[in-house]
Design a protein around this motif. Structure first.
Motif, PDB file in Angstrom:
ATOM      1  N   THR A 276       0.802  -1.226   0.000  1.00 14.63           N
ATOM      2  CA  THR A 276       0.000   0.000   0.000  1.00 14.63           C
ATOM      3  C   THR A 276       0.833   1.273   0.000  1.00 14.63           C
ATOM      4  N   ASN A 277       2.158   1.128   0.068  1.00 13.90           N
ATOM      5  CA  ASN A 277       3.056   2.276   0.181  1.00 13.90           C
ATOM      6  C   ASN A 277       2.775   3.082   1.443  1.00 13.90           C
ATOM      7  N   SER A 278       2.310   2.394   2.474  1.00 12.16           N
ATOM      8  CA  SER A 278       2.049   3.056   3.751  1.00 12.16           C
ATOM      9  C   SER A 278       3.352   3.212   4.522  1.00 12.16           C
ATOM     10  N   PRO A 279       3.508   4.306   5.273  1.00  8.91           N
ATOM     11  CA  PRO A 279       4.732   4.492   6.059  1.00  8.91           C
ATOM     12  C   PRO A 279       4.777   3.636   7.323  1.00  8.91           C
ATOM     13  N   MET A 280       3.628   3.078   7.720  1.00 14.05           N
ATOM     14  CA  MET A 280       3.582   2.286   8.946  1.00 14.05           C
ATOM     15  C   MET A 280       2.701   1.058   8.749  1.00 14.05           C
ATOM     16  N   GLY A 281       3.088  -0.029   9.421  1.00 15.94           N
ATOM     17  CA  GLY A 281       2.258  -1.215   9.452  1.00 15.94           C
ATOM     18  C   GLY A 281       1.409  -1.241  10.705  1.00 15.94           C
ATOM     19  N   PRO A 282       0.413  -2.132  10.776  1.00 13.40           N
ATOM     20  CA  PRO A 282      -0.508  -2.149  11.918  1.00 13.40           C
ATOM     21  C   PRO A 282       0.167  -2.419  13.258  1.00 13.40           C
ATOM     22  N   PHE A 283       1.223  -3.241  13.277  1.00 17.29           N
ATOM     23  CA  PHE A 283       1.871  -3.520  14.563  1.00 17.29           C
ATOM     24  C   PHE A 283       2.792  -2.378  14.992  1.00 17.29           C
ATOM     25  N   MET A 284       3.292  -1.627  14.029  1.00 19.14           N
ATOM     26  CA  MET A 284       4.009  -0.397  14.383  1.00 19.14           C
ATOM     27  C   MET A 284       3.049   0.588  15.051  1.00 19.14           C
ATOM     28  N   ILE A 285       1.832   0.676  14.526  1.00 14.54           N
ATOM     29  CA  ILE A 285       0.827   1.565  15.102  1.00 14.54           C
ATOM     30  C   ILE A 285       0.473   1.109  16.507  1.00 14.54           C
ATOM     31  N   LEU A 286       0.318  -0.197  16.697  1.00 15.04           N
ATOM     32  CA  LEU A 286       0.007  -0.718  18.031  1.00 15.04           C
ATOM     33  C   LEU A 286       1.101  -0.354  19.026  1.00 15.04           C
ATOM     34  N   ASP A 287       2.353  -0.482  18.628  1.00 11.87           N
ATOM     35  CA  ASP A 287       3.449  -0.105  19.517  1.00 11.87           C
ATOM     36  C   ASP A 287       3.395   1.375  19.871  1.00 11.87           C
ATOM     37  N   MET A 288       3.042   2.206  18.904  1.00  9.84           N
ATOM     38  CA  MET A 288       2.976   3.638  19.144  1.00  9.84           C
ATOM     39  C   MET A 288       1.846   3.963  20.116  1.00  9.84           C
ATOM     40  N   VAL A 289       0.697   3.331  19.933  1.00  3.98           N
ATOM     41  CA  VAL A 289      -0.451   3.554  20.807  1.00  3.98           C
ATOM     42  C   VAL A 289      -0.171   3.018  22.207  1.00  3.98           C
ATOM     43  N   GLY A 290       0.532   1.882  22.274  1.00  9.01           N
ATOM     44  CA  GLY A 290       0.720   1.178  23.542  1.00  9.01           C
ATOM     45  C   GLY A 290      -0.295   0.043  23.634  1.00  9.01           C
ATOM     46  N   LEU A 291       0.094  -1.069  24.208  1.00  7.28           N
ATOM     47  CA  LEU A 291      -0.729  -2.276  24.127  1.00  7.28           C
ATOM     48  C   LEU A 291      -1.792  -2.385  25.217  1.00  7.28           C
ATOM     49  N   ARG A 292      -1.761  -1.517  26.208  1.00  7.51           N
ATOM     50  CA  ARG A 292      -2.763  -1.617  27.270  1.00  7.51           C
ATOM     51  C   ARG A 292      -4.169  -1.337  26.752  1.00  7.51           C
ATOM     52  N   THR A 293      -4.314  -0.287  25.942  1.00 10.37           N
ATOM     53  CA  THR A 293      -5.641   0.055  25.415  1.00 10.37           C
ATOM     54  C   THR A 293      -6.176  -1.019  24.476  1.00 10.37           C
ATOM     55  N   PRO A 294      -5.383  -1.511  23.512  1.00  9.34           N
ATOM     56  CA  PRO A 294      -5.889  -2.615  22.682  1.00  9.34           C
ATOM     57  C   PRO A 294      -6.267  -3.846  23.491  1.00  9.34           C
ATOM     58  N   LEU A 295      -5.512  -4.129  24.540  1.00 17.60           N
ATOM     59  CA  LEU A 295      -5.854  -5.269  25.395  1.00 17.60           C
ATOM     60  C   LEU A 295      -7.223  -5.060  26.032  1.00 17.60           C
ATOM     61  N   GLN A 296      -7.450  -3.883  26.576  1.00 15.65           N
ATOM     62  CA  GLN A 296      -8.756  -3.618  27.196  1.00 15.65           C
ATOM     63  C   GLN A 296      -9.871  -3.682  26.167  1.00 15.65           C
ATOM     64  N   MET A 297      -9.615  -3.175  24.976  1.00 12.91           N
ATOM     65  CA  MET A 297     -10.634  -3.197  23.927  1.00 12.91           C
ATOM     66  C   MET A 297     -10.959  -4.627  23.501  1.00 12.91           C
ATOM     67  N   GLU A 298      -9.952  -5.488  23.399  1.00 14.37           N
ATOM     68  CA  GLU A 298     -10.213  -6.889  23.047  1.00 14.37           C
ATOM     69  C   GLU A 298     -10.979  -7.598  24.165  1.00 14.37           C
ATOM     70  N   ASN A 299     -10.665  -7.280  25.406  1.00 12.99           N
ATOM     71  CA  ASN A 299     -11.435  -7.839  26.518  1.00 12.99           C
ATOM     72  C   ASN A 299     -12.891  -7.377  26.452  1.00 12.99           C
ATOM     73  N   ASN A 300     -13.086  -6.098  26.130  1.00 14.71           N
ATOM     74  CA  ASN A 300     -14.454  -5.579  25.998  1.00 14.71           C
ATOM     75  C   ASN A 300     -15.197  -6.271  24.859  1.00 14.71           C
ATOM     76  N   LEU A 301     -14.501  -6.497  23.741  1.00 20.41           N
ATOM     77  CA  LEU A 301     -15.129  -7.162  22.598  1.00 20.41           C
ATOM     78  C   LEU A 301     -15.491  -8.597  22.935  1.00 20.41           C
ATOM     79  N   TYR A 302     -14.617  -9.270  23.667  1.00 16.69           N
ATOM     80  CA  TYR A 302     -14.921 -10.655  24.039  1.00 16.69           C
ATOM     81  C   TYR A 302     -16.120 -10.706  24.982  1.00 16.69           C
ATOM     82  N   ALA A 303     -16.177  -9.768  25.921  1.00 15.80           N
ATOM     83  CA  ALA A 303     -17.303  -9.729  26.855  1.00 15.80           C
ATOM     84  C   ALA A 303     -18.618  -9.462  26.123  1.00 15.80           C
TER      85      ALA A 303
END
Length: 296
Positions: free
Chosen positions: A222-249
């Motif tokens: 896609t000629n993107s400057p960042m991949g999805p896991f680079m974005i996750l590292d930038m955001v920090g993994l605590r929020t995605p973890l909570q969001m996945e827990n919320n989605l599972y619930a």
């Protein structure tokens, strides 16, 4: 009423950025956080980023710090003269209910409330406040001094004048206001971004491919400057973890539990992304900076 005194509740990755950006823009800022030293440490850590990306001098950076007039663990003290409170607490409905119930009891009548929540929409939280006409959401992207958008979304109870005041405030702190006219999970940014992130994490959780390879494929294709896991590292993994827990619930779909389990193992190990020096990559010299990263 023009805002003058701003309180930021929560000095995590984004809360500390919101507080400092607001202070740098000339507002008087109070921070409410459970640990004063944590807030101070996160604020100090912003100096390198602001100097590198914006060219701030030591004096200019300190001028912003000087506008942070108080960091306190006492909510009543934190909001005693607040015109505007921006909540940037973890993505827990129980935690936010408790916070807004207490905030409603101690905040002056004039105070406008906003949440930076990335996973809840205003109608889910407005029932916990005593002033629905003065409640809305103001969502920031990580590294707000570079990715300077503020997505603003209210409910059908939000006073249009309050909404406009928040739009004006966004411009005053050098954000581009993105006006969201209907409730939408993920606002605009995450509504577009999260399907990408979610698909990438599913590929990882299922063992289809590894994070570095997924990022390479996305960036090359896609000629993107960042991949999805680079974005996750930038955001920090605590929020995605909570969001996945919320989605599972909410859905009981096993894939969300699989992703949450893998993220939890990383978080428990202290590998939460850029801020900790390790996430899916190692910092301060991540593997994707190697000139050979996108080659065969």
């Amino acid at each position: 009423m023009a805002f003058k005194n701003i309180t930021v509740a929560g000095a995590g990755v984004l809360g500390s950025q919101i507080a400092y950006q607001t202070a740098l823009s000339g507002f008087k800022v109070t921070i409410y956080n459970h640990h004063v030293d944590t807030a101070q440490r996160r604020l100090a850590a912003l100096k390198e980023d602001y100097q590198r990306d914006l060219g701030l001098s030591d004096e200019k950076f300190q001028a912003g710090m000087d506008n942070i007039v108080n960091i306190t663990t006492d909510l009543k003290e934190a909001v005693q003269d607040a015109d505007y409170v921006i909540e940037a607490l973890p993505e827990s409905l129980e935690l936010k209910e408790k916070f807004y119930t207490e905030l409603s009891e101690v905040a002056p009548e004039k105070t406008v409330f906003a949440s930076n929540s990335s996973s809840f929409v205003p109608s889910q939280l407005v029932k916990y406040v005593d002033r629905p006409a003065k409640y809305l959401h103001m969502h920031f992207a990580n590294k707000i001094w570079r990715f300077n958008v503020a997505e603003i979304m209210g409910t059908d109870q939000t006073d249009p004048a309050v909404y406009q005041e928040v739009v004006d405030f966004a411009r005053q702190i050098k954000m581009v206001p993105i006006e969201v006219h209907k409730e939408q999970h993920g606002y605009v940014l995450n509504a577009v971004l999260m399907p990408l992130i979610g698909s990438a994490m599913q590929l990882w959780a299922k063992g289809v491919s590894d994070p570095h390879t997924i990022d390479k494929d996305w960036m090359i294709s896609t000629n993107s400057p960042m991949g999805p896991f680079m974005i996750l590292d930038m955001v920090g993994l605590r929020t995605p973890l909570q969001m996945e827990n919320n989605l599972y619930a909410a859905t009981h779909e096993e894939i969300h539990k699989q992703i949450a389990d893998k993220l939890k193992a990383m978080v428990d190990a202290g590998h939460v992304g850029q801020e900790s020096g390790q996430g899916f990559y190692h910092y301060p010299h991540p593997e994707f900076e190697d000139p050979s990263f996108l080659r065969a």
